[in-house]
Design a protein around this motif. Structure first.
Motif, PDB file in Angstrom:
ATOM      1  N   ALA A 145       0.820  -1.210   0.000  1.00 11.97           N
ATOM      2  CA  ALA A 145       0.000   0.000   0.000  1.00 11.97           C
ATOM      3  C   ALA A 145       0.860   1.269   0.000  1.00 11.97           C
ATOM      4  N   GLU A 146       0.355   2.299  -0.634  1.00 11.90           N
ATOM      5  CA  GLU A 146       0.979   3.622  -0.648  1.00 11.90           C
ATOM      6  C   GLU A 146       0.357   4.479   0.448  1.00 11.90           C
TER       7      GLU A 146
ATOM      8  N   TYR B  27      -2.326   1.033   4.373  1.00 12.30           N
ATOM      9  CA  TYR B  27      -0.934   1.453   4.527  1.00 12.30           C
ATOM     10  C   TYR B  27      -0.481   1.418   5.983  1.00 12.30           C
TER      11      TYR B  27
END
Length: 220
Positions: free
Chosen positions: A190-191, A197
């Motif tokens: 995940a970003e 994230y």
């Protein structure tokens, strides 16, 4: 203790690798292959180490017989090993996978060695619902020819009360926390801004939302 005339006792046999010493026999390996070859529906194996070429070859040969035009006579083969088999060149796990046999690894963390890792140290084979072979014996030439090892072979339907708990243990470990695999991978990839994230890279499964090992395929 069961009386000598008990039918359950008559279907239970202990075997020892010490019977091999000074001979060219493979007492336990021979029994394992014999029981494998009489399978009609499934062979489920849980062993910490699977290094025996002979046993791997026998299992692959059985799997090759599945490749015919009738799927109804296929034997379901599943092999569960510890994570230690993933990277070692001695393991036959890759040979099994290359032959199309499903192999899963009991994994504690992405970091290979971890102080809190619990080994998948079982050593048993279930064939259909009629045979169980279990004991100290790992599936290796060292166990067969160099160590004092043992197995007990439970056979036939009148030992179902012994086989059933092993069936439950295998099924539990085969699916061990696999439901966490996707969210764990989502968190890894995940970003920032993504709900999955996490600020720190998760190189161990144990965290605020993963608290157990997983059983994974090699690709996973």
């Amino acid at each position: 203790l069961l009386p000598a005339a008990s039918p359950a006792l008559a279907r239970t046999e202990a075997l020892f690798t010490s019977a091999n010493f000074g001979t060219d026999r493979a007492v336990i390996g021979d029994r394992i292959v014999e029981v494998m070859n009489k399978a009609e529906t499934r062979i489920h194996i849980a062993v910490a180490h699977f290094n025996s070429e002979r046993l791997a070859r026998a299992l692959i040969k059985i799997n090759e017989r599945n490749r015919n035009e009738d799927p109804d006579d296929d034997i379901e083969i599943k092999v569960l090993v510890d994570m230690g088999e993933y990277g070692t060149s001695k393991s036959r796990a890759r040979d099994l996978e290359a032959a199309g046999i499903e192999v899963r690894y009991k994994v504690f963390s992405v970091a290979f060695y971890h102080a809190h890792s619990q080994l998948m140290h079982h050593k048993f084979m279930l064939v259909d619902d009629t045979d169980l072979i279990t004991g100290s014996y790992n599936w290796s030439d060292t166990a067969e020819f160099k160590n004092y090892e043992n197995v007990i072979h439970y056979s036939k339907r009148n030992v179902k009360h012994v086989i059933a708990p092993f069936r439950g243990e295998f099924d539990k470990l085969w699916e061990l926390d696999r439901q966490n695999y996707k969210p764990f991978m989502d968190a890894l990839t995940a970003e920032p801004g993504d709900p999955a994230y996490r600020r720190y890279v998760l190189n161990h499964f144990k965290s605020d939302y993963y608290s157990a090992p997983m059983t994974l395929t090699r690709d996973e």
